[in-house]
Write a protein that holds these residues in place. Sequence first.
Motif, short mmCIF file in Angstrom:
data_model
loop_
_atom_site.label_atom_id
_atom_site.label_comp_id
_atom_site.label_asym_id
_atom_site.label_seq_id
_atom_site.Cartn_x
_atom_site.Cartn_y
_atom_site.Cartn_z
N ILE A 125 0.84 -1.20 0.00
CA ILE A 125 0.00 0.00 0.00
C ILE A 125 0.88 1.24 0.00
N PHE A 126 0.41 2.27 -0.70
CA PHE A 126 1.05 3.58 -0.63
C PHE A 126 0.26 4.35 0.42
N TYR A 127 0.90 4.67 1.53
CA TYR A 127 0.21 5.30 2.66
C TYR A 127 1.08 6.41 3.24
N ASN A 128 0.48 7.56 3.45
CA ASN A 128 1.14 8.67 4.11
C ASN A 128 2.48 9.04 3.43
N GLY A 129 2.49 8.98 2.10
CA GLY A 129 3.67 9.36 1.34
C GLY A 129 4.76 8.31 1.25
N LYS A 130 4.48 7.11 1.78
CA LYS A 130 5.49 6.04 1.75
C LYS A 130 4.85 4.74 1.26
N ASP A 147 4.78 -8.65 9.57
CA ASP A 147 5.89 -7.71 9.64
C ASP A 147 5.63 -6.60 8.62
N LEU A 148 5.37 -5.39 9.11
CA LEU A 148 5.16 -4.25 8.24
C LEU A 148 6.52 -3.76 7.77
N MET A 149 6.70 -3.67 6.45
CA MET A 149 7.98 -3.34 5.87
C MET A 149 7.89 -2.01 5.11
N LEU A 150 8.90 -1.16 5.28
CA LEU A 150 9.02 0.06 4.51
C LEU A 150 9.78 -0.26 3.23
N VAL A 151 9.23 0.13 2.09
CA VAL A 151 9.83 -0.16 0.79
C VAL A 151 10.38 1.15 0.22
N PRO A 175 3.40 -7.29 16.26
CA PRO A 175 2.28 -7.87 15.52
C PRO A 175 1.03 -7.98 16.39
N PRO A 176 -0.15 -8.03 15.76
CA PRO A 176 -1.38 -8.19 16.53
C PRO A 176 -1.45 -9.57 17.16
N LYS A 177 -2.21 -9.68 18.22
CA LYS A 177 -2.36 -10.98 18.89
C LYS A 177 -3.55 -11.71 18.26
N VAL A 178 -3.23 -12.52 17.25
CA VAL A 178 -4.24 -13.33 16.58
C VAL A 178 -3.63 -14.70 16.30
N GLU A 179 -4.50 -15.69 16.21
CA GLU A 179 -4.03 -17.01 15.82
C GLU A 179 -3.64 -16.95 14.35
N LEU A 180 -2.68 -17.73 13.97
CA LEU A 180 -2.19 -17.68 12.60
C LEU A 180 -3.00 -18.53 11.63
N SER A 181 -4.26 -18.79 11.96
CA SER A 181 -5.10 -19.59 11.07
C SER A 181 -5.96 -18.70 10.17
N PHE A 182 -5.41 -17.57 9.76
CA PHE A 182 -6.13 -16.67 8.87
C PHE A 182 -6.06 -17.18 7.45
N THR A 183 -6.97 -16.72 6.61
CA THR A 183 -6.90 -17.10 5.20
C THR A 183 -6.25 -16.01 4.36
N SER A 184 -6.43 -14.75 4.75
CA SER A 184 -5.81 -13.65 4.02
C SER A 184 -5.91 -12.38 4.83
N PHE A 185 -5.06 -11.43 4.47
CA PHE A 185 -5.20 -10.12 5.09
C PHE A 185 -4.77 -9.02 4.14
N TYR A 186 -5.24 -7.80 4.46
CA TYR A 186 -5.16 -6.69 3.55
C TYR A 186 -4.79 -5.42 4.30
N LEU A 187 -4.08 -4.52 3.63
CA LEU A 187 -3.81 -3.19 4.16
C LEU A 187 -4.77 -2.21 3.48
N VAL A 188 -5.40 -1.35 4.27
CA VAL A 188 -6.38 -0.40 3.75
C VAL A 188 -6.22 0.93 4.48
N GLU A 189 -6.24 2.03 3.74
CA GLU A 189 -6.26 3.34 4.37
C GLU A 189 -7.71 3.73 4.62
N CYS A 190 -7.99 4.18 5.84
CA CYS A 190 -9.34 4.59 6.21
C CYS A 190 -9.24 5.83 7.09
N LEU A 191 -9.78 6.93 6.61
CA LEU A 191 -9.74 8.20 7.35
C LEU A 191 -8.32 8.56 7.78
N ARG A 192 -7.39 8.43 6.86
CA ARG A 192 -5.96 8.75 7.05
C ARG A 192 -5.26 7.86 8.06
#
Length: 184
Positions: free
Chosen positions: A39-44, A53-57, A72-89
Amino acid sequence: MDDCVVIAIHCGHCLAFCRPGAESWIAVGNYPYWFEDIIFYNGKLYAITSQFDLMLVELGSHPKVTSCSITPPKVELSFTSFYLVECLRELLMAIKCCTFKIFKLDPKGPCWIKIEDLDDQMLFIGTRIGFSLSALDYPGFKGNYIYFTDDSNNGLASVFHLEDSSSIETFSSNCSHSSPSLPI
């Protein structure tokens, strides 16, 4: 157009980018973990790995990818997918398990904070895209909902109500698509 760049997750483990006029793509690292989203967020430019692991590119003269060292968030690693989204900056991470869990980046922490309510905001997420809109601007839509497509339900559009964590409802449209991975 000199400041234009196209970036892609290549083979899961690598990021690659290309600028107009370039004769080839440039690979940025080859990592032992999967990149899940960018994601392109906040100029980066940021990427998130399968290990949260959030990585700066950085795509300058010496391209590199470095960890932002966010707890990292405290969640079990049995997720199927995840996404980065900008919402209200703010930067959100939506994790799809059987239901959805939403986390917001707290840069002061630095950590991910679980949120339970999007108020009038709606998230639209799918393969290769994620964005938010206010339901107040779109009659017929409801805030605090996640509208999504993904490969696990053959590309059909589905909706999830965050407030009551209700089950995911699938709905169809009058459109027919040849590919189950089309963005919303």
